[in-house]
Design a protein around this motif. Structure first.
Motif, PDB file in Angstrom:
ATOM      1  N   THR A   1      16.130  18.101 -17.387  1.00 12.03           N
ATOM      2  CA  THR A   1      17.397  17.500 -17.298  1.00 12.03           C
ATOM      3  C   THR A   1      17.956  17.851 -18.767  1.00 12.03           C
ATOM      4  O   THR A   1      17.058  18.219 -19.735  1.00 12.03           O
ATOM      5  CB  THR A   1      16.819  15.736 -17.542  1.00 12.03           C
ATOM      6  N   ALA A   2      19.185  17.741 -18.913  1.00 11.06           N
ATOM      7  CA  ALA A   2      19.695  18.261 -20.061  1.00 11.06           C
ATOM      8  C   ALA A   2      19.655  17.235 -21.416  1.00 11.06           C
ATOM      9  O   ALA A   2      19.634  15.941 -21.120  1.00 11.06           O
ATOM     10  CB  ALA A   2      21.283  18.257 -19.954  1.00 11.06           C
ATOM     11  N   ILE A   3      19.119  17.826 -22.616  1.00 10.16           N
ATOM     12  CA  ILE A   3      18.874  16.926 -23.643  1.00 10.16           C
ATOM     13  C   ILE A   3      20.324  16.429 -24.157  1.00 10.16           C
ATOM     14  O   ILE A   3      21.300  17.120 -24.285  1.00 10.16           O
ATOM     15  CB  ILE A   3      18.359  17.817 -24.529  1.00 10.16           C
ATOM     16  N   ARG A   4      20.091  15.139 -24.394  1.00 13.86           N
ATOM     17  CA  ARG A   4      21.322  14.492 -24.918  1.00 13.86           C
ATOM     18  C   ARG A   4      21.258  14.330 -26.403  1.00 13.86           C
ATOM     19  O   ARG A   4      20.173  14.247 -27.123  1.00 13.86           O
ATOM     20  CB  ARG A   4      21.502  13.052 -24.378  1.00 13.86           C
TER      21      ARG A   4
ATOM     22  N   CYS B   1      15.560  13.012 -24.132  1.00 15.52           N
ATOM     23  CA  CYS B   1      15.620  13.085 -22.697  1.00 15.52           C
ATOM     24  C   CYS B   1      15.737  11.929 -21.937  1.00 15.52           C
ATOM     25  O   CYS B   1      14.769  11.102 -22.021  1.00 15.52           O
ATOM     26  CB  CYS B   1      14.405  14.059 -22.325  1.00 15.52           C
ATOM     27  N   ILE B   2      16.793  11.622 -21.079  1.00 16.13           N
ATOM     28  CA  ILE B   2      17.117  10.453 -20.517  1.00 16.13           C
ATOM     29  C   ILE B   2      16.165  10.063 -19.687  1.00 16.13           C
ATOM     30  O   ILE B   2      15.788   8.940 -19.137  1.00 16.13           O
ATOM     31  CB  ILE B   2      18.469  10.445 -20.154  1.00 16.13           C
TER      32      ILE B   2
ATOM     33  N   CYS C   1      15.446  20.075 -20.498  1.00 14.94           N
ATOM     34  CA  CYS C   1      14.357  19.485 -21.222  1.00 14.94           C
ATOM     35  C   CYS C   1      13.020  20.272 -20.661  1.00 14.94           C
ATOM     36  O   CYS C   1      13.082  20.805 -19.260  1.00 14.94           O
ATOM     37  CB  CYS C   1      14.023  18.000 -20.414  1.00 14.94           C
ATOM     38  N   PHE C   2      12.061  20.701 -21.537  1.00 12.42           N
ATOM     39  CA  PHE C   2      10.849  21.436 -21.148  1.00 12.42           C
ATOM     40  C   PHE C   2      10.195  20.868 -20.263  1.00 12.42           C
ATOM     41  O   PHE C   2       9.185  21.565 -19.481  1.00 12.42           O
ATOM     42  CB  PHE C   2      10.184  21.891 -22.172  1.00 12.42           C
TER      43      PHE C   2
ATOM     44  N   VAL D   1      13.187  18.855 -28.823  1.00 16.69           N
ATOM     45  CA  VAL D   1      14.605  18.160 -28.556  1.00 16.69           C
ATOM     46  C   VAL D   1      15.386  18.439 -29.344  1.00 16.69           C
ATOM     47  O   VAL D   1      16.559  18.476 -29.209  1.00 16.69           O
ATOM     48  CB  VAL D   1      14.218  16.689 -27.854  1.00 16.69           C
ATOM     49  N   TYR D   2      14.934  18.274 -30.471  1.00 12.66           N
ATOM     50  CA  TYR D   2      15.853  18.368 -31.846  1.00 12.66           C
ATOM     51  C   TYR D   2      16.870  19.787 -31.774  1.00 12.66           C
ATOM     52  O   TYR D   2      16.518  20.742 -31.721  1.00 12.66           O
ATOM     53  CB  TYR D   2      15.341  18.372 -33.066  1.00 12.66           C
TER      54      TYR D   2
END
Length: 270
Positions: free
Chosen positions: A250-253, A265-266, A245-246, A237-238
């Motif tokens: 979902t798009a990493i925030r 990840c939400i 997200c793997f 994620v960093y």
């Protein structure tokens, strides 16, 4: 900034050149580091290095009855060079041994440190109040759960607190929280013992893998041979804001928590 895996990588790299050797010279070019380099570091000259070890992000060069304490700061590195090699800009000190090895400290930002400590090192003001090592036997989910009771602050700030556990820097905190499925803003005191068990395991796992890969190079970390760390290729994620997200797509925030960028990840972290 070099974190625990980068410091451990540095330690393992310089150990063969220092362990059992006599320090013949401590050559300080620029004493204006994070703390002024004290004249007491010259006590190392003529002494034999008995042990090299790490405590948190500090490198301890034990000579019996005292030793040198080094910190890489925000941009520092220690490399083995040939004695006589001309220094580059920002090469602030050398440790020279009886074998002709030269350990050279490079730090453009000058937030690193070279200090002298007397026995026992654990009583030094910079070390005595630190939490357990995350790769040691004293660290566990029970420890995190007990220390977190009643705390309302974000769990990410909690695990980055060196009085709770040492060496869990920003990169590895984000990664471990993702692996454990815990949202970084969740209040530390509202996380169950079982979830802390998972977080402790994730912290241990991510740090061990980072050490195996030689650390993480996002900007300027190099190991003792001048080689960058390769764990950046393993990050989940960093520094992946907007990427999928793997696990769920979902798009990493990204969110600033405690003045540090946090990535999560939400959907996967709650």
């Amino acid at each position: 900034m070099p974190e625990l895996p980068e410091v451990e990588t540095t330690l393992r790299g310089i150990r063969p050149a220092l362990d059992g050797r006599i320090i013949t010279e401590v050559r300080v070019r620029n004493p204006a580091l994070r703390w002024p380099v004290p004249d007491t570091v010259q006590q190392a000259c003529g002494r034999t290095v008995r042990e090299l070890r790490r405590r948190a992000k500090y490198l301890l060069i034990d000579m019996g009855g005292g030793g040198l304490m080094c910190h890489l700061g925000m941009s520092g590195s220690m490399r083995i060079v040939r004695e006589g090699d001309p220094p580059r800009p920002h090469d602030h000190f050398d440790l020279v041994t009886d074998a002709g090895n030269c350990i050279r400290f490079h730090d453009p930002r000058r937030f690193g440190a070279l200090l002298w400590w007397d026995t026992p090192a654990g009583d030094h003001p910079l070390l005595r109040d630190l939490g357990p090592e995350p790769l040691g036997d004293d660290f566990s989910g029970d420890h995190l759960w007990q220390r977190s009771r009643g705390l309302r602050g974000a769990v990410k700030n909690f695990v980055m607190n060196g009085h709770v556990v040492v060496g869990v820097g920003n990169i590895y905190a984000s990664e471990a929280l993702f692996m454990a499925g815990i949202h970084p803003t969740r209040p530390a005191g509202r996380i169950s013992r079982a979830r802390y068990q998972g977080l402790a395991a994730a912290i241990r796992d991510v740090l061990q893998r980072a050490v195996e890969h030689g650390g993480t190079t996002l900007r300027d970390f190099l190991d003792s041979s001048g080689t960058p760390g390769y764990f950046a290729q393993e990050l989940l994620v960093y520094d992946r804001e907007g990427h999928a997200c793997f696990q769920c797509g979902t798009a990493i925030r990204r969110r600033v928590i405690g003045q540090r960028s946090s990535f999560y990840c939400i959907r996967c972290q709650r």
